[in-house]
Structures are given as C-alpha cells and as structure tokens.
Design a protein around this motif. Structure first.
Motif, PDB file in Angstrom:
ATOM      1  N   ALA A 189      49.262  43.921  36.533  1.00  0.00           N
ATOM      2  CA  ALA A 189      48.471  42.513  35.866  1.00  0.00           C
ATOM      3  C   ALA A 189      48.644  42.433  34.711  1.00  0.00           C
ATOM      4  O   ALA A 189      48.395  43.331  33.789  1.00  0.00           O
ATOM      5  N   ALA A 190      49.250  41.346  33.911  1.00  0.00           N
ATOM      6  CA  ALA A 190      49.858  40.858  32.630  1.00  0.00           C
ATOM      7  C   ALA A 190      48.338  40.327  32.102  1.00  0.00           C
ATOM      8  O   ALA A 190      47.716  40.963  30.885  1.00  0.00           O
ATOM      9  N   TYR A 191      46.987  39.611  33.114  1.00  0.00           N
ATOM     10  CA  TYR A 191      46.634  39.570  32.212  1.00  0.00           C
ATOM     11  C   TYR A 191      44.997  39.235  33.308  1.00  0.00           C
ATOM     12  O   TYR A 191      44.176  38.307  33.272  1.00  0.00           O
ATOM     13  N   PRO A 192      44.999  39.888  32.783  1.00  0.00           N
ATOM     14  CA  PRO A 192      43.417  40.245  34.129  1.00  0.00           C
ATOM     15  C   PRO A 192      42.114  39.275  33.794  1.00  0.00           C
ATOM     16  O   PRO A 192      42.453  39.789  32.706  1.00  0.00           O
ATOM     17  N   ALA A 193      41.411  39.758  34.340  1.00  0.00           N
ATOM     18  CA  ALA A 193      39.969  38.726  34.006  1.00  0.00           C
ATOM     19  C   ALA A 193      39.281  39.382  32.795  1.00  0.00           C
ATOM     20  O   ALA A 193      38.888  38.820  32.238  1.00  0.00           O
ATOM     21  N   LYS A 194      39.680  40.654  33.485  1.00  0.00           N
ATOM     22  CA  LYS A 194      38.420  41.841  32.789  1.00  0.00           C
ATOM     23  C   LYS A 194      39.152  42.005  31.269  1.00  0.00           C
ATOM     24  O   LYS A 194      37.835  42.297  30.872  1.00  0.00           O
ATOM     25  N   ASP A 195      40.006  41.324  30.483  1.00  0.00           N
ATOM     26  CA  ASP A 195      40.187  41.683  29.827  1.00  0.00           C
ATOM     27  C   ASP A 195      40.130  39.863  28.787  1.00  0.00           C
ATOM     28  O   ASP A 195      40.852  39.453  27.430  1.00  0.00           O
ATOM     29  N   ASN A 196      40.749  39.179  29.424  1.00  0.00           N
ATOM     30  CA  ASN A 196      40.133  37.294  29.415  1.00  0.00           C
ATOM     31  C   ASN A 196      39.414  37.193  29.667  1.00  0.00           C
ATOM     32  O   ASN A 196      39.727  35.960  30.805  1.00  0.00           O
ATOM     33  N   PRO A 197      38.310  36.823  29.581  1.00  0.00           N
ATOM     34  CA  PRO A 197      36.917  36.009  29.436  1.00  0.00           C
ATOM     35  C   PRO A 197      37.107  34.449  29.806  1.00  0.00           C
ATOM     36  O   PRO A 197      36.468  33.748  30.265  1.00  0.00           O
ATOM     37  N   LYS A 340      42.012  41.050  39.525  1.00  0.00           N
ATOM     38  CA  LYS A 340      41.681  40.393  39.627  1.00  0.00           C
ATOM     39  C   LYS A 340      42.044  38.885  38.191  1.00  0.00           C
ATOM     40  O   LYS A 340      42.240  39.481  36.997  1.00  0.00           O
ATOM     41  N   ARG A 341      42.951  37.350  38.811  1.00  0.00           N
ATOM     42  CA  ARG A 341      42.642  36.945  37.192  1.00  0.00           C
ATOM     43  C   ARG A 341      42.192  35.862  36.845  1.00  0.00           C
ATOM     44  O   ARG A 341      42.114  35.808  36.107  1.00  0.00           O
ATOM     45  N   LEU A 342      41.248  35.816  37.974  1.00  0.00           N
ATOM     46  CA  LEU A 342      39.979  34.210  37.921  1.00  0.00           C
ATOM     47  C   LEU A 342      38.262  34.939  37.232  1.00  0.00           C
ATOM     48  O   LEU A 342      38.052  35.909  38.069  1.00  0.00           O
ATOM     49  N   GLN A 343      38.066  34.652  35.901  1.00  0.00           N
ATOM     50  CA  GLN A 343      36.887  34.999  35.846  1.00  0.00           C
ATOM     51  C   GLN A 343      35.498  34.865  37.172  1.00  0.00           C
ATOM     52  O   GLN A 343      36.042  33.487  37.785  1.00  0.00           O
ATOM     53  N   GLY A 344      34.570  35.985  36.784  1.00  0.00           N
ATOM     54  CA  GLY A 344      33.706  35.838  37.910  1.00  0.00           C
ATOM     55  C   GLY A 344      33.511  34.403  37.727  1.00  0.00           C
ATOM     56  O   GLY A 344      32.059  33.860  39.434  1.00  0.00           O
ATOM     57  N   ASP A 345      32.872  33.640  36.854  1.00  0.00           N
ATOM     58  CA  ASP A 345      32.528  32.133  37.303  1.00  0.00           C
ATOM     59  C   ASP A 345      32.962  30.952  37.668  1.00  0.00           C
ATOM     60  O   ASP A 345      32.598  29.651  37.983  1.00  0.00           O
ATOM     61  N   ILE A 346      34.424  31.361  38.002  1.00  0.00           N
ATOM     62  CA  ILE A 346      35.346  30.091  38.953  1.00  0.00           C
ATOM     63  C   ILE A 346      35.107  31.215  40.577  1.00  0.00           C
ATOM     64  O   ILE A 346      34.770  30.149  41.305  1.00  0.00           O
ATOM     65  N   ASP A 347      35.235  32.541  40.592  1.00  0.00           N
ATOM     66  CA  ASP A 347      35.428  33.194  41.440  1.00  0.00           C
ATOM     67  C   ASP A 347      35.840  34.178  41.780  1.00  0.00           C
ATOM     68  O   ASP A 347      35.511  35.038  41.133  1.00  0.00           O
ATOM     69  N   ALA A 348      33.991  34.559  41.989  1.00  0.00           N
ATOM     70  CA  ALA A 348      33.463  36.178  41.869  1.00  0.00           C
ATOM     71  C   ALA A 348      33.969  37.343  42.554  1.00  0.00           C
ATOM     72  O   ALA A 348      33.419  38.301  42.283  1.00  0.00           O
ATOM     73  N   GLY A 349      33.969  36.529  43.596  1.00  0.00           N
ATOM     74  CA  GLY A 349      35.150  38.008  44.497  1.00  0.00           C
ATOM     75  C   GLY A 349      36.609  37.448  44.894  1.00  0.00           C
ATOM     76  O   GLY A 349      37.154  36.668  43.596  1.00  0.00           O
ATOM     77  N   TYR A 350      36.656  37.526  46.158  1.00  0.00           N
ATOM     78  CA  TYR A 350      38.716  37.633  46.491  1.00  0.00           C
ATOM     79  C   TYR A 350      38.270  37.234  48.409  1.00  0.00           C
ATOM     80  O   TYR A 350      37.501  37.759  48.974  1.00  0.00           O
ATOM     81  N   ALA A 351      39.665  36.336  48.483  1.00  0.00           N
ATOM     82  CA  ALA A 351      39.853  36.450  49.930  1.00  0.00           C
ATOM     83  C   ALA A 351      41.488  37.502  49.829  1.00  0.00           C
ATOM     84  O   ALA A 351      42.293  38.210  48.548  1.00  0.00           O
ATOM     85  N   VAL A 352      41.383  38.108  51.022  1.00  0.00           N
ATOM     86  CA  VAL A 352      42.817  38.965  51.223  1.00  0.00           C
ATOM     87  C   VAL A 352      42.933  38.809  53.005  1.00  0.00           C
ATOM     88  O   VAL A 352      42.218  38.933  53.397  1.00  0.00           O
ATOM     89  N   ILE A 353      44.092  38.959  52.510  1.00  0.00           N
ATOM     90  CA  ILE A 353      44.590  38.989  54.535  1.00  0.00           C
ATOM     91  C   ILE A 353      44.898  40.936  54.681  1.00  0.00           C
ATOM     92  O   ILE A 353      44.382  41.025  53.954  1.00  0.00           O
ATOM     93  N   THR A 354      45.038  41.133  56.319  1.00  0.00           N
ATOM     94  CA  THR A 354      44.644  42.565  56.120  1.00  0.00           C
ATOM     95  C   THR A 354      46.381  43.254  56.431  1.00  0.00           C
ATOM     96  O   THR A 354      46.401  43.955  56.611  1.00  0.00           O
ATOM     97  N   ALA A 355      47.369  42.110  56.267  1.00  0.00           N
ATOM     98  CA  ALA A 355      47.905  43.300  56.555  1.00  0.00           C
ATOM     99  C   ALA A 355      49.387  43.127  54.050  1.00  0.00           C
ATOM    100  O   ALA A 355      48.948  42.212  53.753  1.00  0.00           O
ATOM    101  N   VAL A 356      49.967  44.094  54.381  1.00  0.00           N
ATOM    102  CA  VAL A 356      50.231  45.034  52.683  1.00  0.00           C
ATOM    103  C   VAL A 356      51.057  43.581  52.568  1.00  0.00           C
ATOM    104  O   VAL A 356      51.129  43.108  51.371  1.00  0.00           O
TER     105      VAL A 356
END
Length: 405
Positions: A189-197, A340-356
């Motif tokens: 990830a180029a700009y993950p949320a953890k480094d870009n609040p 994660k690219r989105l901060q926790g106050d925008i999306d505290a979790g994540y969605a994911v499909i079952t296939a790689v």
C-alpha cells in the motif's frame, strides 16, 4: 425505534439500581467484563442498556448489555476479535440524553456505538469502552460488485462491475455534483490509513452531473453506476448482472457504450484506463464525497520514494460522505488490516470476498437493518465488517435476499 425508546426509559428509571452497579468480574479465570459507557456529552445517568454486542474473530459471539451497559463474557476461544456494537436513535432521542443542547435536527438519525478492531483476547481482562455518537448521512454505498465471474465459455469476465448508492434517509436527496472514487491500490500500500490519519489518496475520481436538483434519489431508492459497461451482461455470462438500466455509465465519450445511459466521466485518473477500474480480487476502497472546492486543484503525489509512475489525488477525509473498504483476501491468511486505505472513522472494518482472485460473481452488500413503512433501512455503523455481507447474487437494487436480513 420502539425498542430503543423503551430501553432508554428503563435505563433512566433504574437509576437507583444502576448506581449500585459494580465492575466485579465473576469467578473463573476465563471470564471477563465488557463495560460500555455512553458518549461523554451524555448525562451520567444514561446507560447503554439492552444492546447487542458482537465479538467477531475465528469464532463469533453475540451478547447483550445489562441495565448498566455491561456484558459478562463467560469465556471465549483465545484470539483476536473485533468488538462491534451500535444503536440508532432519532435526533430527538439523542438530544434528550445530552448535558447541553446540540444543533441536531429531531428527525436526524444518530448512531451511538463503537467498532474496536483486532483486540487481543488471550486471557481474562476487563474492557471499559467509551461509545461515540455520529449523525448518519443519508447517502450510503450499498453494493460493490467487483469480483467478476466466468462467461458462458468459462472464461474470466470482468466488465460487469458496478457500485450502488442508496438513500437511507426519509427525504429526497440529490446525487448532483457529488464525487465517487477509488483509492490507490498498489502493493504494498502506497498510502495506508495507519500512516495517513487525515488524507486518502485517490487513483480515480468521477463527478456526477447536475445543477443541484436534477438527479434525485428517493427515500429507500438507489442509483446504479456501471463501472465499465452498462449492458445486459447475462447474455454473455449467465451468473452476471443486467446493467442495461443503470443510472450512469463510466465512459470517456457521451453516446459511447450504452447510448441510453448518461456518461459519468473520469475527472481525475492516475491510470490510462477510461473506466472505473474495480479490481476483481481487490483491494477496492470506494469513497463517496462532496465538496465545493475545485478537486483538480488538490495536490497529486507519486508513491513515496518515486518520481514517476502513477500520481494519486489527495483528498481530506472531512469531505467524505461514505466509504467502504474492500480488502484483498490472501490465500492462507486473513486480510491485512495494515493495508486499509480508509481511516477508522470512515470505515472501522472491511469487506472481503471469499476468492483470492475473484471471478466468482460475489458482491459485498449492505445488510438490512429494518423494514418500516414498506421500505428497507440499511445498516450503518461505519464498520463494513458489521454492515456488509457477501452475496453470490449480485443483482442491483435487490434488498430482499435472505442473506441481507
């Protein structure tokens, strides 16, 4: 709503009893307490009573708070869990709990809750958790279909992706002038949320047309954006979708693609691809935002340490109406939340499909919170781990599926 009103009434009525509540852990080394405290702006005699609490990890658990806002957890399988809970109030109900007046409309929708991700629970340890309150926005990203499928010749098929935006309010809203975009998706990830609040870095942005009241979205209604092609894809792939009646089609020239579907042009694009490039296996961080500023005046930056390649448009998270984080599923492990690219106050979790890699006609779709007055209301806790589920029937505008309720 009736349930919430009654519970709040009970919580106030039981004040003498509540004052005697103590955080005494029950006997047993595996038992622990979850104590939820109402937002700081609320009266001290308001309690988070009778609300569902979910622990989601390798094993999922469901509990309910007592009159003091506590949960006694007898035991759980040691592991890493997301702790998720929330209740929806009207603006009037929320203001009745406050110490000081607040500029919140009586008919507003307010979510009181919390989403704590990746909590290590390997031994008995009590949690004291402070809740937060947020006025919910009316427009929500309700479906993101990006996996693609296999066509009638058993080849991979990826031109059928779409994004759906739902009006979860009780008034007519307008999509005019709003923006829809995809965050950067490079690996790592180029700009993950953890480094870009405060900032999100976008690789593609489209802008909806209209002068303010040209494109209404009715209460309980939605608009469908064909990301690549607004045609009936079922003709080519039986497990695909019919997008011939989409509201917008992302394309570079009016009249191309499906000439009956209005063009949605890319105004900012870090790629040479002239469609909304949802990636079949993810990641796809999808953002709906609104601003009166000139988006093209906002800075573009290369990936850190590079002076060539893709440039990403930086937006401030304060302009975001809604965002959904769709992470990529690794082959052997759980999705990496550090990407994660989105901060926790925008999306505290994540969605994911079952296939790689996708191609399994799965979509991530927002679950139904309740049905009232002949229409559905969708879940909105700002946590897609709780709000979304995976469906293998990616039909636009369909909220009657069993898996969504």
């Amino acid at each position: 709503m009736k349930r919430i009103i009654i519970l709040i009434a009970i919580a106030f009525a039981a004040l003498p009893l509540a004052l005697s509540c103590r955080r005494e852990a029950p006997a047993g080394t595996e038992a622990f307490l979850l104590e939820f405290t109402m937002p700081e702006e609320c009266h001290s005699n308001a309690f988070y009573a009778g609300q569902k609490v979910y622990l989601r990890g390798g094993v999922d658990y469901e509990f309910e708070t007592d009159i003091c806002g506590m949960v006694t957890v007898p035991s759980v399988v040691p592991g890493i869990y997301d702790i998720v809970t929330g209740m929806e109030l009207t603006g009037a109900q929320y203001k009745a709990l406050l110490k000081e007046p607040a500029a919140v409309e009586d008919n507003a929708r307010v979510m009181v809750g919390v989403s704590l991700m990746n909590q290590k629970i390997f031994e008995a340890e009590d949690f004291k958790i402070s809740l937060t309150a947020a006025v919910l926005k009316g427009l929500l990203i309700s479906k993101v279909y990006y996996s693609g499928t296999r066509d009638n010749m058993d080849r991979t098929y990826t031109t059928d992706s779409y994004v759906e935006i739902f009006n979860n309010s009780d008034e007519v809203l307008y999509i005019d002038g709003k923006y829809l975009g995809l965050a950067e998706s490079v690996t790592p990830a180029a700009y993950p949320a953890k480094d870009n609040p405060d900032s999100i870095y976008m690789r593609q942005i489209v802008r909806f047309p209209g002068g303010g009241t040209d494109y209404p979205v009715q209460p309980g209604g939605s608009i469908v954006v064909a990301a690549k092609s607004a045609r009936n894809h079922i003709e080519s792939a039986a497990t695909s979708v019919d997008l011939s009646h989409a509201d917008f089609e992302v394309k570079p020239i009016e009249g191309s693609g499906n000439p009956d579907v209005p063009m949605l042009p890319l105004i900012s694009n870090s790629t040479n691809i002239q469609v909304l490039n949802l990636i079949s296996g993810g990641p796809n961080a999808v953002v709906l935002f609104e601003t009166d500023e000139d988006v093209l005046s906002w800075p573009e930056v290369y990936q850190r340490g590079k002076t060539s390649g893709e440039m990403f448009r930086r937006i401030h998270k304060s302009v975001v109406i809604d965002g959904v984080e769709c992470l990529r599923k690794p082959a052997q492990t759980a999705p990496d939340v550090n990407t994660k690219r989105l901060q926790g106050d925008i999306d505290a979790g994540y969605a994911v499909i079952t296939a790689v890699n996708g191609y399994n006609h799965e979509s991530v779709e927002r679950k139904v919170s309740r049905t009232e007055g002949g229409r559905v209301y969708l879940m909105d806790t700002n946590n897609s781990s709780a709000d979304f589920t995976v469906c293998t029937d990616p039909t636009p505008r369909n909220y009657e599926k069993e898996g969504l309720r």
